[in-house]
Design a protein around this motif. Structure first.
Motif, PDB file in Angstrom:
ATOM      1  N   SER A  58       0.847  -1.330  -0.073  1.00  0.00           N
ATOM      2  CA  SER A  58       0.111  -0.014   0.103  1.00  0.00           C
ATOM      3  C   SER A  58       1.139   1.248   0.257  1.00  0.00           C
ATOM      4  N   LYS A 300     -10.556   1.968   2.778  1.00  0.00           N
ATOM      5  CA  LYS A 300      -9.359   0.678   3.475  1.00  0.00           C
ATOM      6  C   LYS A 300     -10.216  -0.385   3.355  1.00  0.00           C
ATOM      7  N   ASP A 303      -9.780  -3.551   0.778  1.00  0.00           N
ATOM      8  CA  ASP A 303      -8.562  -4.378   1.016  1.00  0.00           C
ATOM      9  C   ASP A 303      -8.883  -5.342   2.214  1.00  0.00           C
ATOM     10  N   HIS A 307      -7.923  -9.376   2.278  1.00  0.00           N
ATOM     11  CA  HIS A 307      -7.277 -10.434   3.237  1.00  0.00           C
ATOM     12  C   HIS A 307      -8.095 -11.025   3.898  1.00  0.00           C
ATOM     13  N   HIS A 342      -3.762  -1.532  -5.461  1.00  0.00           N
ATOM     14  CA  HIS A 342      -3.207  -2.605  -5.908  1.00  0.00           C
ATOM     15  C   HIS A 342      -4.534  -3.664  -5.985  1.00  0.00           C
ATOM     16  N   THR A 344      -6.313  -6.878  -4.388  1.00  0.00           N
ATOM     17  CA  THR A 344      -6.227  -7.909  -3.240  1.00  0.00           C
ATOM     18  C   THR A 344      -7.355  -8.869  -3.414  1.00  0.00           C
ATOM     19  N   HIS A 351      -2.266  -9.071  -1.564  1.00  0.00           N
ATOM     20  CA  HIS A 351      -1.921  -8.416  -2.690  1.00  0.00           C
ATOM     21  C   HIS A 351      -1.401  -9.361  -3.917  1.00  0.00           C
TER      22      HIS A 351
HETATM   23 ZN    ZN Z   1      -3.486  -5.199   2.093  1.00  0.00          ZN
END
Ligand code: ZN
Ligand code: ZN
Length: 407
Positions: A58, A300, A303, A307, A342, A344, A351
């Motif tokens: 990030s 955020k 992402d 994850h 990116h 994810t 990522h």
């Molecule tokens: Zn991340």
């Protein structure tokens, strides 16, 4: 006439096809009428943020999107995260990004995020009291399991490795020097002593006893990475002749913005977690555009769902972003750009180097045939394929702010 710029970065937005969505990605499966409107009235493409197939972090991903080549500038993660928490790392000090984690008796990492512990600030006093010789430590908690450790002492070197194997179930590593200098060797030894002490302190901590009683994973170890000293980056304003502001909940992005001299606006409800108030962020961005020429909004949650491997959650979260994105339709005299730092992918829980979708919307944008904001549609868009470092150039061009390359 010069226009203003709104850059919206949906962290880790890009994804891969999922069976549960009949072969669509979370973004493609989500109902996103407002983002689709922007895509239809604007132009779309894909971005290889740090190059084809490169998996951005990030930190480096955002720097690339802002037009700062991470290969050429020194901006370690620890220093940026510290800036995000309002701690300026001075010359001679060191900062690390910290995960509060769960480790078993054999030193294996059971959970790199201690069950996504909701608040680590309870550990601040105990972890900041530890001393190794004359070296002092300051632990500052960030969002959830995240924090920073600022080290003050003589002869410290940032050339030390992480103790994080990055793989759950593997043994925690030792901090090692990454160059042959005596300073790096001494720093690694100091950090390993600190980590040992920290384990003792955390094992005995009342907050962990309470967590154990509730059958929650204890935060009983620290994983350090991104060692960095003081940094001085060329400011965004001097580089682009735009006053810039940042609307973000997460610490790293606030830190990057602060390190680039952007004004960081704290928005109530912008948490940097899944429960963030996206609409409040877009409204704050709208207000910030009155006094600034450039506003960066960071979200955020996309992402985090990636994850966690939760594609249904990611899809629902994208739909929440879209509801807020209604506000993006009525930005006056502003070029709007929506993209990601990116991909994810939920199936990787990490990522990837897959290119990310991008859209440009505003006066003067050459409309293409794209009708929806999604990975496949963007692949066929008129913008084609950009590098991360091209994004600022294209934004400056669309906003009538690009300098003439020749005489
Ligand atoms: Zn991340
Ligand atoms: Zn990211």
């Amino acid at each position: 006439m010069k226009q203003k710029i709104l850059l919206v970065v949906l962290d880790g937005l890009g994804d891969r096809p999922e069976e549960q969505h009949n072969g669509l990605t979370a973004l493609e499966a989500a109902r996103t009428p407002y983002l689709n409107f922007l895509a239809e009235k604007g132009a779309c493409g894909l971005v290889d943020v740090e190059g084809i197939g490169v998996r951005p972090g990030s930190d480096t991903g955002h720097l690339s999107l802002f037009g700062y080549d991470p290969k050429k500038i020194y901006a370690p993660r620890g220093t940026l995260e510290a800036a995000g928490l309002g701690v300026v790392v001075r010359a001679g000090q060191l900062a690390f990004r910290v995960n509060v984690a769960t480790v078993d008796l054999k030193g294996r990492v059971v959970d790199r995020r201690a069950g996504r512990i909701s608040d680590c600030s309870v550990f601040e006093p105990a972890l900041s009291k530890i001393k190794v010789g004359k070296t002092q430590f300051l632990f500052k908690a960030g969002v959830e399991h995240r924090g920073v450790l600022v080290v003050t002492g003589a002869g410290l070197s940032p050339n030390v490795s992480s103790n994080d194997a990055r793989v759950q179930g593997e043994k925690e590593l030792e901090v090692r020097p990454t160059d042959g200098s005596p300073q790096a060797e001494a720093t690694a030894a100091i950090m390993n002593k600190y980590l040992k002490q920290a384990k003792k302190v955390l094992a005995a901590h009342g907050a962990n006893k309470k967590r154990k009683a509730k059958k929650e994973l204890p935060g009983n170890a620290l994983l350090l990475r991104g060692a960095g000293g003081a940094v001085l980056l060329p400011s965004f304003q001097s580089r682009y002749e735009m006053r810039a502001a940042c609307v973000a909940g997460s610490v790293l992005e606030k830190g990057i913005a602060r390190a680039l001299g952007m004004q960081v606006i704290n928005v109530p409800g912008a948490t940097g977690r899944k429960d963030t108030n996206v609409l409040a962020k877009f409204l704050a961005a709208k207000t910030a555009l009155q006094k600034n020429e450039f506003v960066f909004v960071h979200v955020k949650g996309t992402d985090i769902y990636g994850h966690d491997g939760d594609s249904a959650g990611k899809k629902a979260f994208i739909e929440r972003i879209d509801a807020g994105a209604k506000e993006l339709l009525s930005m006056e005299n502003t070029v709007v750009c929506v993209t990601a730092d990116h991909s994810t992918p939920c199936q990787l829980k990490n990522h990837s180097g897959d290119a990310v979708p991008i859209l440009f919307y505003g006066k003067g944008v050459r409309r293409d045939a794209t009708k929806k904001f999604g990975e496949r549609e963007c692949a066929a868009g008129g913008v084609g394929r950009l590098r991360g470092l091209d994004v600022m150039n294209e934004l400056l061009n669309l906003a009538g702010r690009a300098p003439l390359a020749g005489a």
